[in-house]
Scaffold this motif. Sequence first.
Motif, PDB file in Angstrom:
ATOM      1  N   ARG A 129      54.545   5.850  47.904  1.00  0.00           N
ATOM      2  CA  ARG A 129      55.186   6.763  48.859  1.00  0.00           C
ATOM      3  C   ARG A 129      54.800   8.219  48.546  1.00  0.00           C
ATOM      4  NH1 ARG A 129      61.103   5.560  49.223  1.00  0.00           N
ATOM      5  NH2 ARG A 129      61.169   6.628  47.236  1.00  0.00           N
ATOM      6  N   ALA A 130      54.745   8.568  47.265  1.00  0.00           N
ATOM      7  CA  ALA A 130      54.358   9.934  46.874  1.00  0.00           C
ATOM      8  C   ALA A 130      52.904  10.215  47.254  1.00  0.00           C
ATOM      9  CB  ALA A 130      54.569  10.126  45.381  1.00  0.00           C
ATOM     10  N   ILE A 131      52.033   9.242  47.069  1.00  0.00           N
ATOM     11  CA  ILE A 131      50.621   9.411  47.426  1.00  0.00           C
ATOM     12  C   ILE A 131      50.490   9.559  48.945  1.00  0.00           C
ATOM     13  CG2 ILE A 131      48.375   8.246  47.504  1.00  0.00           C
ATOM     14  CD1 ILE A 131      48.976   9.414  44.772  1.00  0.00           C
ATOM     15  N   ARG A 132      51.221   8.736  49.698  1.00  0.00           N
ATOM     16  CA  ARG A 132      51.199   8.847  51.155  1.00  0.00           C
ATOM     17  C   ARG A 132      51.629  10.240  51.608  1.00  0.00           C
ATOM     18  NH1 ARG A 132      54.842   4.815  52.879  1.00  0.00           N
ATOM     19  NH2 ARG A 132      54.028   3.342  51.400  1.00  0.00           N
ATOM     20  N   SER A 133      52.640  10.765  50.977  1.00  0.00           N
ATOM     21  CA  SER A 133      53.132  12.103  51.295  1.00  0.00           C
ATOM     22  C   SER A 133      52.079  13.154  50.957  1.00  0.00           C
ATOM     23  CB  SER A 133      54.427  12.360  50.519  1.00  0.00           C
ATOM     24  OG  SER A 133      54.861  13.672  50.703  1.00  0.00           O
ATOM     25  N   ALA A 134      51.427  12.999  49.813  1.00  0.00           N
ATOM     26  CA  ALA A 134      50.390  13.959  49.401  1.00  0.00           C
ATOM     27  C   ALA A 134      49.211  13.933  50.360  1.00  0.00           C
ATOM     28  CB  ALA A 134      49.915  13.632  47.987  1.00  0.00           C
ATOM     29  N   ARG A 135      48.853  12.762  50.859  1.00  0.00           N
ATOM     30  CA  ARG A 135      47.736  12.670  51.809  1.00  0.00           C
ATOM     31  C   ARG A 135      47.987  13.539  53.034  1.00  0.00           C
ATOM     32  NH1 ARG A 135      47.021   6.572  50.770  1.00  0.00           N
ATOM     33  NH2 ARG A 135      48.640   6.326  52.319  1.00  0.00           N
ATOM     34  N   LYS A 136      49.238  13.676  53.433  1.00  0.00           N
ATOM     35  CA  LYS A 136      49.571  14.488  54.604  1.00  0.00           C
ATOM     36  C   LYS A 136      49.529  15.985  54.291  1.00  0.00           C
ATOM     37  CE  LYS A 136      52.700  10.917  56.253  1.00  0.00           C
ATOM     38  NZ  LYS A 136      54.110  10.564  56.388  1.00  0.00           N
ATOM     39  N   LYS A 137      49.756  16.343  53.035  1.00  0.00           N
ATOM     40  CA  LYS A 137      49.900  17.754  52.660  1.00  0.00           C
ATOM     41  C   LYS A 137      48.639  18.390  52.085  1.00  0.00           C
ATOM     42  CE  LYS A 137      54.747  17.069  51.504  1.00  0.00           C
ATOM     43  NZ  LYS A 137      55.708  16.990  50.400  1.00  0.00           N
ATOM     44  N   VAL A 138      47.735  17.593  51.543  1.00  0.00           N
ATOM     45  CA  VAL A 138      46.555  18.137  50.867  1.00  0.00           C
ATOM     46  C   VAL A 138      45.378  18.154  51.831  1.00  0.00           C
ATOM     47  CG1 VAL A 138      44.953  17.842  48.944  1.00  0.00           C
ATOM     48  CG2 VAL A 138      47.378  17.297  48.635  1.00  0.00           C
ATOM     49  N   PRO A 139      44.907  19.356  52.168  1.00  0.00           N
ATOM     50  CA  PRO A 139      43.766  19.446  53.094  1.00  0.00           C
ATOM     51  C   PRO A 139      42.530  18.747  52.522  1.00  0.00           C
ATOM     52  CG  PRO A 139      44.731  21.617  52.675  1.00  0.00           C
ATOM     53  CD  PRO A 139      45.368  20.661  51.723  1.00  0.00           C
ATOM     54  N   GLY A 140      41.867  17.984  53.365  1.00  0.00           N
ATOM     55  CA  GLY A 140      40.623  17.335  52.970  1.00  0.00           C
ATOM     56  C   GLY A 140      40.795  16.018  52.230  1.00  0.00           C
ATOM     57  N   LEU A 141      42.023  15.640  51.921  1.00  0.00           N
ATOM     58  CA  LEU A 141      42.246  14.370  51.239  1.00  0.00           C
ATOM     59  C   LEU A 141      42.050  13.240  52.247  1.00  0.00           C
ATOM     60  CD1 LEU A 141      42.989  13.692  48.326  1.00  0.00           C
ATOM     61  CD2 LEU A 141      45.367  13.509  49.061  1.00  0.00           C
ATOM     62  N   PRO A 142      41.153  12.312  51.960  1.00  0.00           N
ATOM     63  CA  PRO A 142      40.883  11.244  52.922  1.00  0.00           C
ATOM     64  C   PRO A 142      42.124  10.384  53.172  1.00  0.00           C
ATOM     65  CG  PRO A 142      39.403  11.092  51.021  1.00  0.00           C
ATOM     66  CD  PRO A 142      40.367  12.188  50.749  1.00  0.00           C
ATOM     67  N   PRO A 143      42.262   9.851  54.369  1.00  0.00           N
ATOM     68  CA  PRO A 143      43.434   9.019  54.691  1.00  0.00           C
ATOM     69  C   PRO A 143      43.519   7.757  53.834  1.00  0.00           C
ATOM     70  CG  PRO A 143      41.945   9.179  56.585  1.00  0.00           C
ATOM     71  CD  PRO A 143      41.375  10.031  55.506  1.00  0.00           C
ATOM     72  N   GLU A 144      42.387   7.324  53.298  1.00  0.00           N
ATOM     73  CA  GLU A 144      42.398   6.101  52.481  1.00  0.00           C
ATOM     74  C   GLU A 144      42.586   6.390  50.985  1.00  0.00           C
ATOM     75  OE1 GLU A 144      38.174   7.475  52.981  1.00  0.00           O
ATOM     76  OE2 GLU A 144      39.817   7.146  54.347  1.00  0.00           O
ATOM     77  N   PHE A 145      42.849   7.664  50.620  1.00  0.00           N
ATOM     78  CA  PHE A 145      43.037   8.044  49.219  1.00  0.00           C
ATOM     79  C   PHE A 145      44.170   7.244  48.590  1.00  0.00           C
ATOM     80  CE2 PHE A 145      44.896  10.606  45.846  1.00  0.00           C
ATOM     81  CZ  PHE A 145      43.779  10.916  45.098  1.00  0.00           C
ATOM     82  N   ARG A 146      43.911   6.726  47.359  1.00  0.00           N
ATOM     83  CA  ARG A 146      44.893   5.914  46.638  1.00  0.00           C
ATOM     84  C   ARG A 146      45.142   6.505  45.250  1.00  0.00           C
ATOM     85  NH1 ARG A 146      41.902   1.150  45.166  1.00  0.00           N
ATOM     86  NH2 ARG A 146      40.298   2.676  44.938  1.00  0.00           N
ATOM     87  N   PHE A 147      46.207   6.067  44.627  1.00  0.00           N
ATOM     88  CA  PHE A 147      46.499   6.501  43.260  1.00  0.00           C
ATOM     89  C   PHE A 147      45.342   6.155  42.342  1.00  0.00           C
ATOM     90  CE2 PHE A 147      48.123   5.418  38.998  1.00  0.00           C
ATOM     91  CZ  PHE A 147      48.491   6.688  38.598  1.00  0.00           C
ATOM     92  N   HIS A 148      44.741   4.992  42.546  1.00  0.00           N
ATOM     93  CA  HIS A 148      43.627   4.571  41.699  1.00  0.00           C
ATOM     94  C   HIS A 148      42.464   5.562  41.779  1.00  0.00           C
ATOM     95  CE1 HIS A 148      43.082   1.140  39.119  1.00  0.00           C
ATOM     96  NE2 HIS A 148      41.785   1.243  39.326  1.00  0.00           N
ATOM     97  N   ASP A 149      42.274   6.176  42.941  1.00  0.00           N
ATOM     98  CA  ASP A 149      41.233   7.197  43.078  1.00  0.00           C
ATOM     99  C   ASP A 149      41.530   8.396  42.187  1.00  0.00           C
ATOM    100  OD1 ASP A 149      39.902   5.688  45.068  1.00  0.00           O
ATOM    101  OD2 ASP A 149      41.278   6.470  46.582  1.00  0.00           O
ATOM    102  N   LEU A 150      42.794   8.726  42.054  1.00  0.00           N
ATOM    103  CA  LEU A 150      43.202   9.827  41.182  1.00  0.00           C
ATOM    104  C   LEU A 150      42.893   9.485  39.727  1.00  0.00           C
ATOM    105  CD1 LEU A 150      44.555  12.602  41.276  1.00  0.00           C
ATOM    106  CD2 LEU A 150      46.751  11.442  41.039  1.00  0.00           C
ATOM    107  N   ARG A 151      43.128   8.245  39.338  1.00  0.00           N
ATOM    108  CA  ARG A 151      42.794   7.806  37.972  1.00  0.00           C
ATOM    109  C   ARG A 151      41.291   7.935  37.717  1.00  0.00           C
ATOM    110  NH1 ARG A 151      45.653   4.464  34.594  1.00  0.00           N
ATOM    111  NH2 ARG A 151      43.840   3.153  34.216  1.00  0.00           N
ATOM    112  N   HIS A 152      40.483   7.506  38.686  1.00  0.00           N
ATOM    113  CA  HIS A 152      39.033   7.602  38.522  1.00  0.00           C
ATOM    114  C   HIS A 152      38.596   9.062  38.414  1.00  0.00           C
ATOM    115  CE1 HIS A 152      38.097   3.419  38.813  1.00  0.00           C
ATOM    116  NE2 HIS A 152      38.631   3.293  40.017  1.00  0.00           N
ATOM    117  N   TYR A 153      39.182   9.917  39.213  1.00  0.00           N
ATOM    118  CA  TYR A 153      38.855  11.335  39.158  1.00  0.00           C
ATOM    119  C   TYR A 153      39.224  11.917  37.793  1.00  0.00           C
ATOM    120  CZ  TYR A 153      38.758  16.278  40.406  1.00  0.00           C
ATOM    121  OH  TYR A 153      38.490  17.621  40.431  1.00  0.00           O
TER     122      TYR A 153
END
Length: 103
Positions: free
Chosen positions: A17-41
Motif C-alpha cells: 500500500r505504501a509503494i502504491r501511494s509512492a507511485r502516485k506521488k513520485v514523478p517519473g516512477l513507473p506504474p509497475e514499480f515494486r518494493f523489490h525494485d527498490l531493493r535492487h536499486y
Amino acid sequence: MLVNELGQPLAPWTLERAIRSARKKVPGLPPEFRFHDLRHYFASMLIAKGADVKVVQTRLRHASAKTTLDTYSHLWPDADDSTRTAIDEVFAERAEALASAAE
C-alpha cells in the motif's frame, strides 16, 4: 527487517500500500514499480560505491553470499577491471616518484 510503529514485522500488504501511494506521488516512477525494485536499486548503489559482497548480503538480509552473487555479480567489477586499475595506479605512483627524483 521492516517494522511498524510498535516494532512488529511489517505486513506485506502495508508495504504494498505504501509503494502504491509512492507511485502516485513520485514523478517519473513507473506504474509497475515494486518494493523489490527498490531493493535492487539499493543493492546496485552499494556495489557502485565499492561495498563488498558480505556488506550487500547483510544489508539485503540474504541467507548467503551465494544468493547475493547469483543476483548481483554482474554489477561488481571483474578481475580484469580491478587488475588494470591496480597496474594503472602502480605505474602512476612510479611515474610520480621518478618525476620527483629528477627534480
